[in-house]
Design a protein around this motif. Structure first.
Motif, PDB file in Angstrom:
ATOM      1  N   TRP A   1     -10.928 -17.434  25.926  1.00  0.00           N
ATOM      2  CA  TRP A   1     -12.241 -18.182  25.458  1.00  0.00           C
ATOM      3  C   TRP A   1     -12.349 -19.639  26.362  1.00  0.00           C
ATOM      4  CZ3 TRP A   1      -7.381 -18.331  23.218  1.00  0.00           C
ATOM      5  CH2 TRP A   1      -6.892 -19.623  23.184  1.00  0.00           C
ATOM      6  N   ARG A   2     -13.524 -20.009  26.449  1.00  0.00           N
ATOM      7  CA  ARG A   2     -13.739 -21.002  27.197  1.00  0.00           C
ATOM      8  C   ARG A   2     -14.188 -22.275  26.528  1.00  0.00           C
ATOM      9  NH1 ARG A   2     -18.456 -23.661  29.024  1.00  0.00           N
ATOM     10  NH2 ARG A   2     -19.915 -22.784  27.942  1.00  0.00           N
ATOM     11  N   ILE A   3     -13.668 -23.496  26.770  1.00  0.00           N
ATOM     12  CA  ILE A   3     -13.956 -24.768  26.368  1.00  0.00           C
ATOM     13  C   ILE A   3     -14.345 -25.400  27.410  1.00  0.00           C
ATOM     14  CG2 ILE A   3     -13.086 -26.785  24.716  1.00  0.00           C
ATOM     15  CD1 ILE A   3     -11.117 -25.029  23.561  1.00  0.00           C
ATOM     16  N   ASP A   4     -15.531 -26.183  27.497  1.00  0.00           N
ATOM     17  CA  ASP A   4     -16.109 -26.775  28.679  1.00  0.00           C
ATOM     18  C   ASP A   4     -15.674 -26.278  29.831  1.00  0.00           C
ATOM     19  OD1 ASP A   4     -17.099 -28.554  26.844  1.00  0.00           O
ATOM     20  OD2 ASP A   4     -15.319 -29.815  26.591  1.00  0.00           O
TER      21      ASP A   4
ATOM     22  N   GLY B   1       1.297 -30.391  21.937  1.00  0.00           N
ATOM     23  CA  GLY B   1       1.081 -30.962  20.852  1.00  0.00           C
ATOM     24  C   GLY B   1       0.236 -29.930  19.646  1.00  0.00           C
ATOM     25  N   GLU B   2       0.817 -29.934  18.554  1.00  0.00           N
ATOM     26  CA  GLU B   2       0.208 -28.888  17.577  1.00  0.00           C
ATOM     27  C   GLU B   2      -1.238 -29.361  17.256  1.00  0.00           C
ATOM     28  OE1 GLU B   2       3.031 -26.446  16.501  1.00  0.00           O
ATOM     29  OE2 GLU B   2       3.311 -27.386  18.239  1.00  0.00           O
ATOM     30  N   GLU B   3      -1.681 -30.579  17.270  1.00  0.00           N
ATOM     31  CA  GLU B   3      -2.943 -30.706  17.050  1.00  0.00           C
ATOM     32  C   GLU B   3      -3.823 -30.253  18.031  1.00  0.00           C
ATOM     33  OE1 GLU B   3      -5.863 -34.771  16.009  1.00  0.00           O
ATOM     34  OE2 GLU B   3      -3.844 -34.650  15.451  1.00  0.00           O
ATOM     35  N   ALA B   4      -3.646 -30.433  19.262  1.00  0.00           N
ATOM     36  CA  ALA B   4      -4.229 -29.825  20.415  1.00  0.00           C
ATOM     37  C   ALA B   4      -4.310 -28.480  20.193  1.00  0.00           C
ATOM     38  CB  ALA B   4      -3.800 -30.441  21.647  1.00  0.00           C
ATOM     39  N   LYS B   5      -3.014 -27.702  20.060  1.00  0.00           N
ATOM     40  CA  LYS B   5      -3.263 -26.246  20.201  1.00  0.00           C
ATOM     41  C   LYS B   5      -4.018 -25.644  19.051  1.00  0.00           C
ATOM     42  CE  LYS B   5       1.322 -25.493  19.994  1.00  0.00           C
ATOM     43  NZ  LYS B   5       2.424 -24.527  19.953  1.00  0.00           N
ATOM     44  N   ALA B   6      -4.076 -26.416  17.709  1.00  0.00           N
ATOM     45  CA  ALA B   6      -4.828 -25.912  16.613  1.00  0.00           C
ATOM     46  C   ALA B   6      -6.344 -25.947  17.033  1.00  0.00           C
ATOM     47  CB  ALA B   6      -4.308 -26.839  15.130  1.00  0.00           C
ATOM     48  N   ALA B   7      -6.763 -27.048  17.706  1.00  0.00           N
ATOM     49  CA  ALA B   7      -7.895 -27.235  18.026  1.00  0.00           C
ATOM     50  C   ALA B   7      -8.540 -26.281  18.925  1.00  0.00           C
ATOM     51  CB  ALA B   7      -8.267 -28.740  18.541  1.00  0.00           C
TER      52      ALA B   7
ATOM     53  N   ALA C   1     -11.290 -23.280  18.398  1.00  0.00           N
ATOM     54  CA  ALA C   1     -12.660 -22.959  19.411  1.00  0.00           C
ATOM     55  C   ALA C   1     -12.449 -21.233  19.409  1.00  0.00           C
ATOM     56  CB  ALA C   1     -12.293 -23.760  20.680  1.00  0.00           C
ATOM     57  N   PHE C   2     -11.308 -20.637  19.810  1.00  0.00           N
ATOM     58  CA  PHE C   2     -11.170 -19.455  19.785  1.00  0.00           C
ATOM     59  C   PHE C   2     -11.758 -18.559  18.778  1.00  0.00           C
ATOM     60  CE2 PHE C   2      -8.066 -15.578  20.011  1.00  0.00           C
ATOM     61  CZ  PHE C   2      -8.939 -14.756  20.929  1.00  0.00           C
ATOM     62  N   MET C   3     -11.422 -19.112  17.601  1.00  0.00           N
ATOM     63  CA  MET C   3     -12.134 -18.327  16.394  1.00  0.00           C
ATOM     64  C   MET C   3     -13.643 -18.547  16.276  1.00  0.00           C
ATOM     65  SD  MET C   3     -11.433 -16.360  13.979  1.00  0.00           S
ATOM     66  CE  MET C   3      -9.593 -16.576  13.901  1.00  0.00           C
ATOM     67  N   ASP C   4     -13.948 -19.694  16.802  1.00  0.00           N
ATOM     68  CA  ASP C   4     -15.620 -19.777  16.878  1.00  0.00           C
ATOM     69  C   ASP C   4     -16.091 -18.979  18.006  1.00  0.00           C
ATOM     70  OD1 ASP C   4     -15.788 -21.819  14.859  1.00  0.00           O
ATOM     71  OD2 ASP C   4     -15.476 -23.361  16.198  1.00  0.00           O
TER      72      ASP C   4
ATOM     73  N   LEU D   1     -14.855 -15.777  18.492  1.00  0.00           N
ATOM     74  CA  LEU D   1     -15.039 -14.362  18.111  1.00  0.00           C
ATOM     75  C   LEU D   1     -16.221 -14.386  16.906  1.00  0.00           C
ATOM     76  CD1 LEU D   1     -11.186 -13.917  17.941  1.00  0.00           C
ATOM     77  CD2 LEU D   1     -12.804 -13.154  19.678  1.00  0.00           C
ATOM     78  N   ALA D   2     -16.153 -15.414  16.070  1.00  0.00           N
ATOM     79  CA  ALA D   2     -17.090 -15.461  14.932  1.00  0.00           C
ATOM     80  C   ALA D   2     -17.264 -16.870  14.312  1.00  0.00           C
ATOM     81  CB  ALA D   2     -16.366 -14.649  13.626  1.00  0.00           C
ATOM     82  N   PRO D   3     -18.494 -17.315  14.904  1.00  0.00           N
ATOM     83  CA  PRO D   3     -18.697 -18.646  14.447  1.00  0.00           C
ATOM     84  C   PRO D   3     -18.981 -18.792  12.897  1.00  0.00           C
ATOM     85  CG  PRO D   3     -20.126 -17.900  16.363  1.00  0.00           C
ATOM     86  CD  PRO D   3     -19.274 -16.539  15.715  1.00  0.00           C
ATOM     87  N   GLY D   4     -17.970 -19.927  12.648  1.00  0.00           N
ATOM     88  CA  GLY D   4     -18.250 -20.301  11.204  1.00  0.00           C
ATOM     89  C   GLY D   4     -17.257 -19.745  10.344  1.00  0.00           C
ATOM     90  N   ARG D   5     -16.350 -18.856  11.121  1.00  0.00           N
ATOM     91  CA  ARG D   5     -15.290 -18.381  10.208  1.00  0.00           C
ATOM     92  C   ARG D   5     -14.127 -19.158   9.831  1.00  0.00           C
ATOM     93  NH1 ARG D   5     -13.805 -13.433   7.939  1.00  0.00           N
ATOM     94  NH2 ARG D   5     -11.691 -12.756   8.369  1.00  0.00           N
ATOM     95  N   ASN D   6     -13.850 -20.321  10.582  1.00  0.00           N
ATOM     96  CA  ASN D   6     -12.756 -20.999  10.321  1.00  0.00           C
ATOM     97  C   ASN D   6     -12.876 -21.685   8.980  1.00  0.00           C
ATOM     98  OD1 ASN D   6     -11.006 -21.368  12.744  1.00  0.00           O
ATOM     99  ND2 ASN D   6     -12.734 -22.229  13.817  1.00  0.00           N
ATOM    100  N   ALA D   7     -13.958 -21.929   8.359  1.00  0.00           N
ATOM    101  CA  ALA D   7     -14.170 -22.552   7.014  1.00  0.00           C
ATOM    102  C   ALA D   7     -13.758 -21.587   6.019  1.00  0.00           C
ATOM    103  CB  ALA D   7     -15.816 -22.865   6.906  1.00  0.00           C
TER     104      ALA D   7
END
Length: 214
Positions: free
Chosen positions: A53-56, A116-122, A126-129, A131-137
């Motif tokens: 996946w891509r971030i920026d 860092g766990e927080e950076a990895k989680a973020a 983004a990977f989940m978004d 694949l399926a935007p909104g599924r994280n919720a």
């Protein structure tokens, strides 16, 4: 950007099909999920399919922290990554003028590890978004144990090049008299109707409703 970012990204074969614009690269990456990652280690050359996946301006991958591959990549091994879309077969009057329509990107560089766990989680959110935007919720996020067992790597997109071909056959004038059908046989990756699991009782979410109409 009209020039290659590095000598090894300069496209020499049919250079008019080259595109070095970041916007083109991002469009190719964002419309797909699978890359092919090439690298070399003590066992020789390898080329493996990987989810991404891509971030920026960076491309991300993830895997087990017990993976020999991920440890090798996290150590700074040089890599080349390819993403391609095949859009059609181009049929010409001459066998050697047949071609394909495509959109492709190649990236060079080295991965760096997300600490860092927080950076990895973020990053994984983004990977989940992707694949399926909104599924994280809706779902359970990774536990500390799961995050601790996962390596997330990113690579800069600064050294990359795209190559694109579109359109019909390009016949030589000497072949125009040949009575053969010419044109394009299009190829597309289609999205099918969502298929719920047998034990799923939840209504179809918006991202699943939109899946087959994009």
């Amino acid at each position: 950007m009209s020039s290659a970012p590095s000598p090894r990204t300069r496209i020499r074969r049919i250079p008019e099909n080259a595109d070095y614009a970041p916007s083109t690269l991002y469009a190719i990456l964002d419309s797909h999920y699978l890359c092919h990652l090439a690298f070399h280690d003590e066992r020789g050359p390898h080329c493996l399919p990987m989810a991404y996946w891509r971030i920026d301006d960076a491309l991300y991958i993830h895997g087990s922290n017990g993976s020999r591959l991920m440890k090798h990549l996290a150590g700074g091994a040089p890599v080349s990554i390819a993403v391609s879309h095949l859009d059609g077969l181009v049929l010409a009057r001459s066998a050697f003028n047949h071609s394909m329509n495509y959109r492709s990107a190649v990236i060079y560089g080295q991965f760096e590890r997300i600490e860092g766990e927080e950076a990895k989680a973020a990053a994984l959110d983004a990977f989940m978004d992707h694949l399926a935007p909104g599924r994280n919720a809706e779902i359970r996020r990774g536990s500390p144990q799961e995050l601790g067992a996962t390596i997330v790597l990113k690579i800069s997109l600064a050294e990359a090049a795209c190559k694109i071909r579109s359109g019909g056959a390009e016949d030589d004038e000497k072949d125009l008299h040949i009575a053969a059908w010419t044109g394009v046989l299009p190829l597309t990756m289609t999205r099918g109707e969502p298929q719920a699991d047998a034990d799923c009782t939840q209504p179809l979410p918006a991202y699943a409703q939109d899946w087959s109409v994009k």
